[in-house]
Design an enzyme around this catalytic site. Structure first.
Site, PDB file in Angstrom:
ATOM      1  N   ILE A 140      64.850  79.090 102.285  1.00  0.00           N
ATOM      2  CA  ILE A 140      63.705  78.193 102.457  1.00  0.00           C
ATOM      3  C   ILE A 140      63.210  78.248 103.897  1.00  0.00           C
ATOM      4  CG2 ILE A 140      64.443  76.612 100.622  1.00  0.00           C
ATOM      5  CD1 ILE A 140      65.069  74.587 102.978  1.00  0.00           C
ATOM      6  N   ASP A 141      64.053  78.738 104.816  1.00  0.00           N
ATOM      7  CA  ASP A 141      63.704  78.705 106.247  1.00  0.00           C
ATOM      8  C   ASP A 141      62.661  79.762 106.633  1.00  0.00           C
ATOM      9  OD1 ASP A 141      65.722  76.817 106.360  1.00  0.00           O
ATOM     10  OD2 ASP A 141      67.234  78.265 106.993  1.00  0.00           O
ATOM     11  N   ARG A 289      65.196  71.703  99.096  1.00  0.00           N
ATOM     12  CA  ARG A 289      65.788  72.862  98.405  1.00  0.00           C
ATOM     13  C   ARG A 289      65.733  72.716  96.891  1.00  0.00           C
ATOM     14  NH1 ARG A 289      70.617  74.181 101.997  1.00  0.00           N
ATOM     15  NH2 ARG A 289      71.848  74.142 100.097  1.00  0.00           N
TER      16      ARG A 289
HETATM   17  O1  F6P Z   1      69.341  77.775 105.400  1.00  0.00           O
HETATM   18  C1  F6P Z   1      68.900  76.819 104.494  1.00  0.00           C
HETATM   19  C2  F6P Z   1      69.286  75.447 104.930  1.00  0.00           C
HETATM   20  O2  F6P Z   1      68.752  74.520 104.004  1.00  0.00           O
HETATM   21  C3  F6P Z   1      68.878  75.083 106.368  1.00  0.00           C
HETATM   22  O3  F6P Z   1      67.515  74.751 106.470  1.00  0.00           O
HETATM   23  C4  F6P Z   1      69.821  73.945 106.652  1.00  0.00           C
HETATM   24  O4  F6P Z   1      70.073  73.824 108.035  1.00  0.00           O
HETATM   25  C5  F6P Z   1      71.083  74.360 105.940  1.00  0.00           C
HETATM   26  O5  F6P Z   1      70.702  75.282 104.926  1.00  0.00           O
HETATM   27  C6  F6P Z   1      71.835  73.215 105.306  1.00  0.00           C
HETATM   28  O6  F6P Z   1      73.012  73.713 104.787  1.00  0.00           O
HETATM   29  P1  F6P Z   1      73.921  72.906 103.778  1.00  0.00           P
HETATM   30  O7  F6P Z   1      73.308  73.029 102.406  1.00  0.00           O
HETATM   31  O8  F6P Z   1      75.230  73.579 103.845  1.00  0.00           O
HETATM   32  O9  F6P Z   1      73.943  71.472 104.209  1.00  0.00           O
END
Ligand code: F6P
Length: 362
Positions: A140-141, A289
């Site tokens: 998503i980034d 997400r």
């Molecule tokens: O890389 C995708 C992402 O949603 C980032 O934007 C965010 O910093 C990270 O993953 C969060 O990770 P997790 O799902 O492990 O909390």
């Protein structure tokens, strides 16, 4: 008959199931078989976690969020945390076991769908173990340099924009400042795209370390122009000049990267102090997400999946499919994982933000 195995690794992103759908159907039309590896490489470590994927199994998954295979960002096979009998974690390299299972199962190619972390692991398998791998970029980034777009980004931006739209009315009703923290790690794409589209007064991104004073001035200036509320969008990786990025620590065994988060609250507290305005903060977090992928993300994900099978057929391994509009191209994984894509400060989006009166904390 050729056999493919597909895995989804790292944080999930809307569109993963569309990739799986396209891979299964594009392979099926060539008379090939596809297996799914659950939770990243777990299926290749324990073949009981391999699932046969047929067109019937994936028939209705394209519009669904998440991944039917599950995912993990703690499953690096070269440094896998394994719990011993005493309950402590030890780091094991299980890559040879995975490679043996891959060969025993007679797989022709591994289609690895992931962000930079997962693609780096895929490249190691190709380089060190000789695994025929094709990568598919996901996050998503939108921070992978080698492709114009990753799927998941458009959906995340749409979700964030919708949230900003909704915050306007409550902020206005109470003459408040609303500070919204969005995801994106070290890149400001989600913050910038949603902030411009969602009518933000201030957008803070990692690429521009900000001056909190200029943020407060913008909000005070609003008052002079009879606007008594403000929307501030803060990327989770943004930081004030001369300050560190705010993190929640690493926290989880096997996780390579620090968990970002907390800068939104910090900014809100500073704004409250310097402007004396009612200020609230919220973290959009994993909402970005979730949900059904937008049409753009679905189509991109389906095209990536079909292109990945084409690369496999051509034997173009250790490569990743990438969007170079209007085409799908193959980029060596080594090149794809080299650098992350940041918002260029000379970009039209930055100019647009400035010209329509958005403060970027400069
Ligand atoms: O890389 C995708 C992402 O949603 C980032 O934007 C965010 O910093 C990270 O993953 C969060 O990770 P997790 O799902 O492990 O909390």
């Amino acid at each position: 008959m050729k056999k493919l195995v597909i895995s989804t690794g790292g944080g999930d992103a809307p569109g993963l199931n569309a990739v799986i759908y396209a891979v299964v159907n594009a392979a099926h039309s060539r008379g090939w078989e596809v297996y799914g590896s659950r939770s990243g490489y777990l299926g290749l470590l324990d073949p009981e976690q391999l699932v046969p994927l047929t067109p019937a199994v994936v028939a209705d998954i394209t519009p669904t969020g998440g991944t039917i295979l599950g995912s993990t960002n703690k499953g690096n096979p070269f440094a896998m945390p394994v719990r011993n009998l005493a309950g402590d974690y030890q780091i094991h390299d299980v890559s040879d076991r995975i490679m043996k299972n891959f060969q025993r199962m007679g797989f022709y190619c591994h289609i690895a769908v992931g962000g930079d972390g997962s693609l780096e692991i895929a490249h190691r398998f190709a380089k060190e173990k000789g695994m025929p791998v094709v990568g598919v970029p996901k996050t998503i980034d939108n921070d992978l340099q080698a492709t114009q777009r990753t799927f998941g980004f458009d959906t995340a931006v749409s979700t964030a924009t919708e949230a900003l739209d909704k915050l306007h009315s409550t902020a206005k009703s109470h003459d408040r400042v609303m500070v919204v923290e969005v995801m994106g790690r070290d890149s400001g794409w989600i913050a910038l795209n949603s902030g411009i589209s969602g009518g933000a007064d201030v957008i803070l991104i990692p690429e521009i370390p900000f001056d909190i004073q200029s943020v407060c001035e913008k909000i005070s200036d609003n008052e002079l122009h009879d606007k008594h509320y403000a929307i501030v969008v803060v990327a989770e990786g943004a930081r004030a000049a001369n300050h560190e990025v705010v993190t929640q620590g690493t926290g989880e065994v096997g996780r390579a990267e620090a968990l970002l988060g907390g800068i939104g609250l910090w900014v809100a507290n500073m704004i409250r102090t310097c402007t004396e305005k009612d200020t609230r903060s919220l973290v959009l977090g994993h909402l970005q997400r979730g949900g059904t992928p937008t049409t753009f993300d679905r189509l991109l994900a389906l095209r990536f999946g079909a292109a990945a099978v084409r690369l496999a057929e051509a034997g173009e391994f250790d490569h990743m499919v990438a969007l170079a509009t209007p085409d799908m191209v193959a980029v060596p994984l080594e090149q794809a994982i080299k650098s992350r894509k940041k918002v260029p400060l000379s970009s039209d989006k930055i100019m647009t933000a400035r010209e329509i009166g958005i403060c970027l904390g400069e």
